[in-house]
Write a protein that holds these residues in place. Structure first.
Motif, PDB file in Angstrom:
ATOM      1  N   VAL A  57       5.816  -7.423   1.274  1.00 58.46           N
ATOM      2  CA  VAL A  57       5.180  -7.701   2.574  1.00 58.46           C
ATOM      3  C   VAL A  57       4.751  -6.394   3.244  1.00 58.46           C
ATOM      4  O   VAL A  57       3.630  -6.282   3.760  1.00 58.46           O
ATOM      5  CB  VAL A  57       6.135  -8.512   3.480  1.00 58.46           C
ATOM      6  N   GLY A  58       5.617  -5.387   3.232  1.00 64.28           N
ATOM      7  CA  GLY A  58       5.259  -4.097   3.820  1.00 64.28           C
ATOM      8  C   GLY A  58       4.120  -3.424   3.080  1.00 64.28           C
ATOM      9  O   GLY A  58       3.213  -2.849   3.684  1.00 64.28           O
ATOM     10  N   LEU A  59       4.132  -3.528   1.758  1.00 67.36           N
ATOM     11  CA  LEU A  59       3.071  -2.932   0.951  1.00 67.36           C
ATOM     12  C   LEU A  59       1.741  -3.643   1.182  1.00 67.36           C
ATOM     13  O   LEU A  59       0.694  -2.998   1.255  1.00 67.36           O
ATOM     14  CB  LEU A  59       3.459  -2.997  -0.527  1.00 67.36           C
ATOM     15  N   THR A  60       1.779  -4.944   1.336  1.00 72.18           N
ATOM     16  CA  THR A  60       0.557  -5.711   1.613  1.00 72.18           C
ATOM     17  C   THR A  60      -0.059  -5.290   2.945  1.00 72.18           C
ATOM     18  O   THR A  60      -1.283  -5.226   3.080  1.00 72.18           O
ATOM     19  CB  THR A  60       0.866  -7.223   1.625  1.00 72.18           C
ATOM     20  N   LYS A  61       0.786  -4.964   3.893  1.00 69.31           N
ATOM     21  CA  LYS A  61       0.295  -4.542   5.206  1.00 69.31           C
ATOM     22  C   LYS A  61      -0.223  -3.105   5.194  1.00 69.31           C
ATOM     23  O   LYS A  61      -1.242  -2.801   5.813  1.00 69.31           O
ATOM     24  CB  LYS A  61       1.425  -4.687   6.232  1.00 69.31           C
ATOM     25  N   PHE A 131      -3.470   8.179  -7.584  1.00 68.44           N
ATOM     26  CA  PHE A 131      -3.058   6.792  -7.338  1.00 68.44           C
ATOM     27  C   PHE A 131      -1.579   6.677  -6.948  1.00 68.44           C
ATOM     28  O   PHE A 131      -1.253   6.014  -5.962  1.00 68.44           O
ATOM     29  CB  PHE A 131      -3.382   5.917  -8.560  1.00 68.44           C
ATOM     30  N   PRO A 132      -0.651   7.326  -7.670  1.00 73.45           N
ATOM     31  CA  PRO A 132       0.751   7.242  -7.243  1.00 73.45           C
ATOM     32  C   PRO A 132       0.990   7.816  -5.848  1.00 73.45           C
ATOM     33  O   PRO A 132       1.793   7.283  -5.083  1.00 73.45           O
ATOM     34  CB  PRO A 132       1.509   8.042  -8.305  1.00 73.45           C
ATOM     35  N   THR A 133       0.282   8.893  -5.515  1.00 72.08           N
ATOM     36  CA  THR A 133       0.433   9.478  -4.183  1.00 72.08           C
ATOM     37  C   THR A 133      -0.088   8.537  -3.112  1.00 72.08           C
ATOM     38  O   THR A 133       0.521   8.391  -2.041  1.00 72.08           O
ATOM     39  CB  THR A 133      -0.311  10.835  -4.110  1.00 72.08           C
ATOM     40  N   THR A 134      -1.217   7.883  -3.391  1.00 76.86           N
ATOM     41  CA  THR A 134      -1.772   6.913  -2.442  1.00 76.86           C
ATOM     42  C   THR A 134      -0.819   5.741  -2.251  1.00 76.86           C
ATOM     43  O   THR A 134      -0.565   5.304  -1.126  1.00 76.86           O
ATOM     44  CB  THR A 134      -3.140   6.406  -2.943  1.00 76.86           C
ATOM     45  N   LEU A 135      -0.277   5.241  -3.347  1.00 74.50           N
ATOM     46  CA  LEU A 135       0.656   4.111  -3.271  1.00 74.50           C
ATOM     47  C   LEU A 135       1.941   4.505  -2.555  1.00 74.50           C
ATOM     48  O   LEU A 135       2.507   3.708  -1.800  1.00 74.50           O
ATOM     49  CB  LEU A 135       0.960   3.596  -4.673  1.00 74.50           C
ATOM     50  N   PHE A 139       4.234   2.623   0.112  1.00 79.34           N
ATOM     51  CA  PHE A 139       5.480   2.116  -0.457  1.00 79.34           C
ATOM     52  C   PHE A 139       6.713   2.649   0.260  1.00 79.34           C
ATOM     53  O   PHE A 139       7.685   1.910   0.466  1.00 79.34           O
ATOM     54  CB  PHE A 139       5.527   2.492  -1.944  1.00 79.34           C
ATOM     55  N   MET A 140       6.701   3.918   0.637  1.00 81.96           N
ATOM     56  CA  MET A 140       7.899   4.541   1.203  1.00 81.96           C
ATOM     57  C   MET A 140       8.380   3.910   2.508  1.00 81.96           C
ATOM     58  O   MET A 140       9.583   3.729   2.679  1.00 81.96           O
ATOM     59  CB  MET A 140       7.687   6.047   1.365  1.00 81.96           C
TER      60      MET A 140
END
Length: 195
Positions: A57-61, A131-135, A139-140
């Motif tokens: 849910v947090g990642l979707t937002k 991409f990992p940095t953007t995610l 994510f954090m």
């Protein structure tokens, strides 16, 4: 060491795994142990589902905003509409698997869309770190929220453990209490010995 300290018979004031089976008659301890295992396993599954839901849910937002900001910072703002096709949960699983979906998305775009973007920018977007940095930016905060929820539930559990009262051993406090001599060690009565 933690397991041994938690089951130390010399420390009956410490909550440990033998408290619950000792509180029932010996003939029902197998059922009590089975119920305890069932509840623990159910708790594991429910907690994983709850924490994963919080993360998704947090990642979707957060992910669309983090993706837009990162694309703008990389000089590829024209790709924002195309890259917003990456679902947040897909991005999460792509990161877990070490897969960068950007290259596949760029390969599927018309040449007119990617023509205005420099080769260095494309190399950055398809590289191993962008991409990992953007995610991670999206994510954090979700991961931190799951840790806060987990810590709050741990504190609540500790409060409930402190409220459990004195140790109850069926043979000492139950129907068979009159036949047990005073001063008998609860570990000896319940058939447990120090290992």
């Amino acid at each position: 060491m933690v397991h041994r300290y938690g089951n130390d018979p010399r420390r009956p004031d410490r909550p440990h795994i033998h408290v619950q089976p000792d509180a029932v008659p010996p003939s029902e301890r197998g059922v009590a142990s089975g119920m305890m295992s069932t509840l623990m396993n159910s708790g594991f599954v429910i907690s994983m589902g709850m924490f994963f839901t919080i993360i998704v849910v947090g990642l979707t937002k957060e992910f669309p905003h983090a993706l837009s900001a990162s694309l703008t910072g990389a000089g590829a703002a024209s790709l924002i509409p195309s890259m917003s096709a990456i679902p947040p949960t897909g991005a999460l699983f792509a990161a877990f698997l070490g897969y960068n979906p950007v290259q596949m998305i760029l390969a599927g775009l018309p040449v007119a869309v990617t023509a205005g973007i420099g080769a260095a920018t494309i190399a950055t977007l398809t590289g191993a770190t962008w991409f990992p940095t953007t995610l991670a930016g999206a994510f954090m905060p979700s991961l931190a929220l799951t840790f806060y929820v987990g810590a709050a539930l741990s504190v609540l559990s500790a409060v409930f453990c402190l409220m459990r009262g004195e140790r109850y051993v069926h043979e000492l406090h139950g129907t068979g209490a009159a036949t047990i001599p005073a001063g008998t060690d609860p570990q000896e009565v319940s058939g447990k010995s120090e290992r």
